[in-house]
Structures are given as C-alpha cells and as structure tokens.
Design an enzyme around this catalytic site. Sequence first.
Site, PDB file in Angstrom:
ATOM      1  N   SER A 188      64.198-103.499  -0.838  1.00  0.00           N
ATOM      2  CA  SER A 188      64.645-104.731  -1.494  1.00  0.00           C
ATOM      3  C   SER A 188      65.822-104.447  -2.414  1.00  0.00           C
ATOM      4  O   SER A 188      66.828-103.892  -1.973  1.00  0.00           O
ATOM      5  CB  SER A 188      63.459-105.370  -2.227  1.00  0.00           C
ATOM      6  OG  SER A 188      63.737-106.702  -2.577  1.00  0.00           O
ATOM      7  N   ASP A 245      60.347-110.953   7.656  1.00  0.00           N
ATOM      8  CA  ASP A 245      60.790-110.954   6.259  1.00  0.00           C
ATOM      9  C   ASP A 245      61.661-112.181   6.010  1.00  0.00           C
ATOM     10  O   ASP A 245      62.819-112.219   6.408  1.00  0.00           O
ATOM     11  CB  ASP A 245      61.566-109.670   5.953  1.00  0.00           C
ATOM     12  CG  ASP A 245      61.800-109.475   4.459  1.00  0.00           C
ATOM     13  OD1 ASP A 245      61.645-110.449   3.692  1.00  0.00           O
ATOM     14  OD2 ASP A 245      62.131-108.346   4.060  1.00  0.00           O
ATOM     15  N   HIS A 275      57.954-108.441   3.592  1.00  0.00           N
ATOM     16  CA  HIS A 275      58.770-107.665   2.656  1.00  0.00           C
ATOM     17  C   HIS A 275      57.946-106.486   2.138  1.00  0.00           C
ATOM     18  O   HIS A 275      57.492-106.467   0.987  1.00  0.00           O
ATOM     19  CB  HIS A 275      59.186-108.600   1.516  1.00  0.00           C
ATOM     20  CG  HIS A 275      60.390-108.161   0.760  1.00  0.00           C
ATOM     21  ND1 HIS A 275      61.616-107.941   1.348  1.00  0.00           N
ATOM     22  CD2 HIS A 275      60.557-107.887  -0.554  1.00  0.00           C
ATOM     23  CE1 HIS A 275      62.487-107.570   0.427  1.00  0.00           C
ATOM     24  NE2 HIS A 275      61.863-107.520  -0.736  1.00  0.00           N
TER      25      HIS A 275
END
Length: 798
Positions: free
Chosen positions: A369, A489, A520
Amino acid sequence: MKNNQFAIQPVSTHQKIAELTQLGFLDDQTDQLTATELWYHFLRHTMLENPSEAGWHTFLTQTLATSDLTLAECRAQQRPVSRHMFQLVALQLLAFEVDVDYDPAHPDVAWHTIQLPALEHALDQPAAIIDAWYLLLCTHTKNGQSFIDALTSRGFLVPLYQLPATQKPLFFNGKALAVFDPTRLINEVVYVETDLDTDSDGQRDLIKVEITRPAETNDGLQIPAVYTASPYNQGTNDAWGEKLTHSVATKLTHKDPQQQPDIPAFPTPTSHRSTQGETTTAEETVHQQATYTLNNYLAVRGFAIIYSAGIGTKDSDGFQTCGSPEQTLATIAVIEWLNGQRRAFTNRTDQIEISAWWCSGNVAMTGRSYLGTLATAAATTGVTGLKTIISEAAISSWYDYYRENGLVMAPGGFPGEDADVLAAETFSRTKNVGDYHHVQTAFNDYLQQMARAMDRATGNYNDFWRQRNYRPNIKNIQADIMMVHGLNDWNVKLNQVKSLWDGLADLPVARKLVLHQGQHIYINAFRSIDFTDIVNLWLSNKLWQVDNHANDVLPDLITQDNVVPETWTSTDQWEQPGHARQWQLTTDGLRERAAATTDSVTFNDQLPVDQFQTFSRQPTVWQTALVTTNNAFSCQFKTPQFKDDLLLQGTPELTVSLTASADHGMLSAQLVDYGTARRFNVSPTMLNRQGLELGYHWQKDDLREFTLADRPSDYHVISFGHINLQNRHSSAQIDALAAGQRVALTLKLQPIFHHLAAGHRLGLVLFSTDFGMTVRGNEAITYRLELGESHLVIPTVR
C-alpha cells in the site's frame, strides 16, 4: 491441498554435495555409505529435540515406511530404500496427515495430487539419495514452508551461529539461511538529514531511521539492507482523519473551464548542519519493532532491516505531504545514507555524524500500500544503490487512487478519504505534544492549501496530481521490480500495477508480478505458494549477488486461479495480442454477433429517499440490488451461458453513445461473473495462528489460505470503471456538455485476470451513482444509451 513452488533453483550435483556438506549432512565418513545407509544417515540428522539413541529408536518405531511396516522393522529386515518408502517417510516429515492427505499404500498418488516436486531417479545409488534429499529440503511442508526452514525453526542451524563473520552468510538452493542469532540482533536509531525544509523552520528536515542488523556486522561483515518506508510506523491520528473525512452526499455539478489552484510550496533548503564529531556507535535503540513479518523472516538471514516513517512523523521533522516529490526525496535520502552519499546523526541535537559503515550499499525496498507506493516512487528516481523493490498493492498515480476520469473517487471502503485526510492521519508529530505545538498552525495552514490544490470541486487532473504521478518517470527506473497485487483489491486498484507492468516492458530491468485473489492484503504467509522463498531467491540475487538465476527461475507473471483453490499458474504476459473478443450491447444482452440496431435503453439516477438513505448507509445492499434485480437505476447486459471455461485477461474497454438529461453526469460500469457457485471467501482463512516460525525462537506468522465459502453466491464483480461525461477525452480537459447532448466515449475498466467457469455468464451493468466510491447526489438525471453504437472489448480471451 496443493503445493505450488516456483523458487526451486536447478543446481549441479557438485553444488548439492557442497551445500549438504556445509549443513553437516555429508562429511568424509558418508562417502562409503550405501544408498539406504545414507538415507538413514540423513534422517538421523532431523532428530533435533532428542538426538540420543533413544530418540532415534523412537523415531524409527513411530515412522511408517510401508503400508504395514515401520522404519524400525524395515531396517531390521535390511530392506533397501525404495521410491515408495522415501515418499511415505517424506510425507510424514513434511507434516502431511495420514488418511487426510495421503494413503500409506499409495504415497505416490498423494505426491502427485499435492504437487510435490517429482523425484527423477530410482533410489538405488547414493547419488540418487543425495538428489532426492536435497530436493526434499527444498520442498514445502503442509505448514507452508520449505523443509529446511521447518528444520531451522526447530534449531537445526543453531550450531552455525558460531561461524565467524567471514564465513557468513550461507545459502541453500540460492536462498539465504537463518544463520544469524536473533538474540544478538542490534537495534539502533539514526537521524538522516534531508535536503528539505517542509516545516519552514530554517533547518533541513531530519528523519528518524530504525535499524536492525546482525551482530556479525560489528565484526566486519558488510550486509545489504531491506528498507521499508512506512508513514504509519510511528503511529496515526485516526480521530483527526475521521474528523477531516469529506462528505460524499454531494451533487455532481456542471464544470466550466477554470484556472488551476496553486500548489503548496516549500522554502529553499538552508545549508547543512555542521558536524561536531563522528562516531560508529549509535546511542539510541529501537523502542518497538515494526511487524512486517516478511522483514522479520529476512532479519535472521543476513539482511539489515530498515524502517523509516519519513517527514512529518513522530521524532522526525517536516510535514506529511501525501505522495509529493518532497516525500519521495525524503524516502530516497535513507538509501543515499545507506550507500554513503548522505549524512546522518546519532540524535537530533548533538550533530555527531554516523555512517552506515556496516552496509554494502545494496538496498531493496519492501512494503504494501503506502509503503509499496513509496518504494515505487523511490525506484522512479533511479537512485544509486536501490537494486530492487518488492512493491505490494502499490500506487503508481495518486490521481487514480483518489480520482477517476474527472470524478472524485473513494478508495474501496473509504468514502470521503482524500490526500489531505491521509496527510493528517499520518502526521504523527502530534505524538510529541511539545514538538507538535510549535508546528500546529503551520501544518493546519498546509492542510488547507492541500485541500484547495487537490480540487474536490471538479475532480480534474491538475498540477497537484501531476506531482503525485510516478508513471512519467518509470523510464528512470534502474532497479529490478517485483510487484504483488490482489485481483480483488478495490482500494489500490488494478490499473495501478498494470500501468507499472506495462511501463517496464521496454526497460532493461527484470520485472516480475504476482496476482493473487485477495483484496488489500499481504501474501507472504500463504500455504499454497512459496512466496517467501521467491522473495529470498530474488533478494539473495539482487542484494548478495548470488548467481542463482532468479531472473530465469522465477516466472514473469504468476496468477492465482479464482475457481480451483490453491492453484497458481505462470505465464509471460498479462495480455496476449490477437485474442481480443468484442460483445455488442443489445436488448437481448451482450452478443458477439448482433445485427445493426437503433434500439436504446434508459436508466434514472434518482431513488426514493428511504432507498437512497439505505444504500448510503449500506453500500453492500445497493451492490446486491444493482446486479441482481430489475431496477430503474441501471441497465444489465449478459452473455448466454458459456459452454467452456474462459480466461479473461487485460483491460476491458467499454465504448458507448449516450445522452444525459442534465448538463452534467457520470457513467459507471461493472463487469460481473454471473453463475451460482461456491466462490472464495472474501478474506483468507486462518489455518494456524502464529503457526509459521520465521527462525529458531524468533518471530512467528499466521498461516493462511483462501478457501471456498460454505454457501454459494450468484455473482462476483470482477471489474468496474467510472467517468465524468465532461471528461470524456481527458481527466485534465473539461468538455462542454448540454442537457440532451449525445456524446460518445470510451471507458477503460479495471484490468482483469479472471477464470470464467463453464455455465457462467459475463455481465455488464451500467449505472451512474456508485454508492461505494462516487459522490451521491440523488439527482433526477435520465441517461439514454444507444445500443447500436455501444460495445465491450476484452483484449485477451482464451
């Protein structure tokens, strides 16, 4: 279960013997042993908890060698080792369960079903036993780690802790071994000086850097560094973020051309701090270690582990800027210090300089991320010393994270979040109250400037977002890249990694990509894929320069199947030229061969107030209604049922001709797999909490895997897209639009790699307001779609 291993390196017999000798499996005395005697010799070395004669006898009597004889009985009868015996004993060593995973009478069937690496030769010669044992050490256990790592977690490598620094690190099958004592790891802190002054205090921003390195570095061993830039590492301001979160109960409005808002600017940096002395000894230790378990795995295998939260975080200077060039420069400042090109100090005040004298200068970056995003940003600078990044669920353009085609867009699950919200949440200088007191006013002013510059009013691409777009600088990348992304995601969407994958195609760097079925998430503790081994092989090659042929051994693209559990396959490309298929939108659904038509269909974006409020509170309820009911706020198009399985790959493109009854509007689309089936659970299943040991008496991880849901579902959304009708040519360009004006546009949906099972149907749903991602105005806007000029193309269908 199924075992999928991609990181086993083919090696010569000479290398196998050398490595087995290094680990103590072979010595001068083993040269005279028969094949069967050598096999028992190898087995004896797995007796770690009780290596005595009594322990060995217990093992022999408790281990089954044939369907009805134990090892002790076979040994007493002097039976030679056979493939059957080897496989049956190996299944027990690898912790597979009798009558669950294998039938003792047919271990070869289980070996094939589980997909364990094949034994190539008959086991009647010592050389064949050496080959088979070496391969077994590389083979994964039921608990998701190689057998050598399973032995490591039981203390097998502890005697090698005492090797001098000059004889470390050690590698097995091209991968670093855990021969560094975790109880002697050194934890320390330094403060790297940047070229920035983002808090405008007249001093260059210092950033805190936390280091974990083996004790052997104090004895002269120079090691590479694995660096994770994590803005979350020093804490977050969740309440502040919630307070700043923007309302999405906002109407879309007509846009007129306007001047772009100003971008916040920072003063020119001042001169460097003067040095008041030099040292090789840090004075501050790490208070609390970060918890990225992949880094914990690497820490006892000879890699220094580096964390830095960067500018605007606790114990560092500066402001949080959410992906700006300043944040990128602060990120690479740590790399520059690690390879000797920048200064750091032992604390924030004394100006005693300290170098990374223990570092070889070779650096990798890891993280998911925001962490993987900063790794991507760093790579696009071409910074010296950065040899590779492993970016998981990483952003390559912040515009595509918070905007889409002229629309304000929420990352999946976070409506109302934006760049200013994330900057505030990660501005952990608030944790030191006295420090925060001095910069509070200035940072609040900066947030207000950021809010204006990011322009939620229009959703257009502007200079603020251009600064936060790393894609134009992909051409500067010199590091090899490994990418990981979830095919489900909706937070960091698939176009982020697809753009990086495509942009790297013509560069002289190695690129690898792993696409999994998660959202995620991290995948380094999954049972069905040897991801940790993949990373180890990769980093041993890139950072230690081990000649393990990682570029050739590892496939360019690994994908997890969405129909058959624990199935991973390899390929070369995401899209295959010449395999595109096109479907026309018709009143009968999606059809590949459709006659010319002037038919049109309509939908209206306004809902009854109570239904609108329900959908706003519960977007999942809206989602189900959108794709499963006949309603006035969407149009659904479906193919007939497919007779055969299909693999859908690439970036779908939707071309439509439509009108809106207002001078503004937006079109949203979802691509849907229709068909009743037990699909994967949304989140991976916990198989063994803290059951994956990353070393001996060291950190642990949770073993997980995607499993099928208990109940079937009727559909699964596989892609989506959104566009402002006034940005039909470009996200930076405002197009004129009048009520009733007919416009043509092409909308790229999110990339896919999807297995559509036989008997299923491919569906396309068109609508306006997306209650999960867009603003929600509940306006009475009617959209008319001209079917004869509307079609869907998927670039690769096989």
